[in-house]
Scaffold this motif. Structure first.
Motif, short mmCIF file in Angstrom:
data_model
loop_
_atom_site.label_atom_id
_atom_site.label_comp_id
_atom_site.label_asym_id
_atom_site.label_seq_id
_atom_site.Cartn_x
_atom_site.Cartn_y
_atom_site.Cartn_z
N THR A 61 0.94 -1.16 0.56
CA THR A 61 -0.07 -0.11 -0.41
C THR A 61 1.21 1.54 0.29
N GLU A 62 0.67 2.32 -0.82
CA GLU A 62 1.40 2.72 -1.07
C GLU A 62 1.00 4.19 -0.15
N SER A 63 1.85 4.73 1.00
CA SER A 63 2.00 5.94 2.14
C SER A 63 3.07 6.67 2.28
N ASP A 64 3.38 8.00 2.57
CA ASP A 64 4.14 8.03 3.32
C ASP A 64 4.76 7.55 4.31
N VAL A 65 4.10 7.14 5.02
CA VAL A 65 5.30 6.35 6.33
C VAL A 65 5.37 5.01 6.06
N PRO A 66 6.19 4.65 5.99
CA PRO A 66 6.57 2.94 6.08
C PRO A 66 6.58 2.49 7.15
N MET A 67 5.44 1.11 7.30
CA MET A 67 5.31 0.13 7.88
C MET A 67 4.21 -0.61 8.06
N LEU A 68 4.07 -1.55 9.08
CA LEU A 68 3.12 -2.73 8.78
C LEU A 68 1.67 -2.32 8.67
N GLY A 69 0.78 -2.34 7.77
CA GLY A 69 -0.32 -2.22 8.02
C GLY A 69 -1.49 -3.57 8.82
N HIS A 70 -0.86 -4.11 8.45
CA HIS A 70 -1.60 -5.56 9.18
C HIS A 70 -0.72 -7.15 8.79
N GLY A 312 -6.88 2.67 14.24
CA GLY A 312 -7.65 3.83 14.18
C GLY A 312 -7.18 4.83 13.55
N ARG A 313 -5.73 5.89 14.10
CA ARG A 313 -5.30 6.67 13.48
C ARG A 313 -4.36 6.39 12.39
N ARG A 314 -4.36 4.82 11.78
CA ARG A 314 -3.19 4.71 10.58
C ARG A 314 -1.94 5.57 10.70
N THR A 315 -1.69 5.18 12.42
CA THR A 315 -0.17 6.11 12.71
C THR A 315 0.38 4.78 13.24
N PRO A 316 1.40 5.12 13.12
CA PRO A 316 2.63 3.88 14.48
C PRO A 316 2.18 3.88 15.30
N VAL A 317 2.12 2.80 15.72
CA VAL A 317 1.72 2.60 17.39
C VAL A 317 3.39 2.79 18.02
N GLU A 318 2.40 3.63 19.75
CA GLU A 318 4.44 3.28 20.39
C GLU A 318 4.59 2.48 20.95
N LEU A 319 6.32 2.93 20.28
CA LEU A 319 7.35 1.70 20.80
C LEU A 319 6.92 1.20 22.59
N ARG A 320 7.61 0.11 23.37
CA ARG A 320 7.19 -0.26 24.26
C ARG A 320 8.81 -1.54 24.59
#
Length: 332
Positions: A61-70, A312-320
């Motif tokens: 999926t094309e996006s400005d932020v590389p991340m795992l969608g699901h 929900g936010r479609r932004t990266p989850v905060e790391l712990r």
């Protein structure tokens, strides 16, 4: 009879990766690795391996932020989705059903942010696609066969492992543990489909995806993938290997795609279908568990991972959690 969650998951189903340049990613996955494009729609590319018989096992999926969608898991029956929804609601998670076709090729699905921050999807039905396994004249590049597994960094390994083992009936095949008392698990390999794993969990800063593993025919096909990358002047995408793991016995090659997402080409592990299969324990101080033979593992392999999306936010989850696997004591 009410479906049981522990009977539901069949196997790892598919994954979605967010990428910045869909054309560059398409060249890497289609032309070099040999994935088959099933469909392209609205900034999404749906891919499958040449052996696979369903619409997709990888979504770009094309996006400005590389991340795992699901990460998605296939379940045996559609009714299992309702049981899984109740299970996660009891854990305090918000669940969301999506209609058939909202993700192209897929039937009704359940989406949830699990208690450890991972965006998960569960589905039973997916549109059939032509298996190209024996149409060798149509194979491109390395000819990736099929999805095999997911590997993730988690900040709370004992609780996450318990959810998949006790809640979903995943079986442990191998694990890494400290020698000193009280012993502590540092990584675990879990399966539903009858080989070494559908899901591996490593203690570290999470939630993050470490890699997605795809099955190859044999050792020779992985060496050929190296030749293809070299011939295309893309050898710098090779992060680690080729070599053989002690854990799983698999022959492996780790690649980084144009956005840094890690892909493993994987083959030659073993069956775990017998009900009395006993998990294999590895000491956290044994260097042969990760590399039975091969070059020393680069620091990037222990350190780097892909951040995951908040549904929900479609932004990266905060790391712990700890910053990397070395800090967690996974390696010495």
């Amino acid at each position: 009879m009410t479906p049981r969650v522990a009977d539901s998951v069949v196997r790892a189903g598919h994954a979605e990766l967010f990428v910045r340049d869909l054309a560059a990613s398409r060249r890497f996955y289609e032309d070099i690795l040999g994935f088959v494009v099933t469909e392209e729609r609205d900034g999404h590319l749906f891919l499958r391996g040449v052996e696979e018989r369903h619409h997709h096992s990888l979504v770009l999926t094309e996006s400005d932020v590389p991340m795992l969608g699901h990460l998605a898991f296939r379940v045996a029956e559609d009714d299992h989705l309702d049981a899984i929804a109740s299970y996660f609601e009891a854990l305090g998670c918000e669940v969301h059903f999506v209609d058939a076709g909202e993700e192209p090729g897929q039937g009704r699905a359940l989406r949830v942010q699990d208690p450890f921050g991972f965006p998960l999807e569960f589905y039973a039905e997916m549109s059939p696609a032509e298996c190209l396994l024996q149409k060798y004249h149509l194979h491109k590049g390395a000819g990736v066969r099929r999805l095999d597994h997911f590997n993730c960094f988690v900040s709370n390994l004992p609780s996450c492992e318990a959810m998949w083992r006790e809640g979903f009936g995943f079986r442990v095949t191998e694990y890494v543990e400290t020698d000193e008392e009280p012993r502590a698990m540092k990584a675990v390999w879990l399966q539903r489909k009858g080989n070494v794993h559908d899901l591996a969990l490593m203690e570290g800063q999470g939630p993050r995806l470490h890699h997605i593993g795809f099955w190859m025919d044999d050792m020779g096909s992985i060496i050929r993938a190296c030749d293809i990358l070299g011939g295309a002047e893309m050898h710098r995408h090779i992060e680690r290997g080729p070599g053989r793991h002690g854990i799983s016995n698999a022959f492996f090659l780790y690649l980084r795609d144009p956005d840094g997402h890690r892909i493993e080409l994987y083959t030659s592990d073993y069956l775990t279908v017998d009900p009395d299969h006993r998990p294999i324990r590895w000491s956290a101080t044994d260097p042969r568990r990760q590399t039975l033979w091969g070059h020393q593992t680069p620091e990037s392999w222990w350190r780097d991972g892909t951040v995951v999306m908040d549904w929900g936010r479609r932004t990266p989850v905060e790391l712990r959690g700890v910053t990397d696997a070395r800090a967690a004591g996974y390696i010495k």
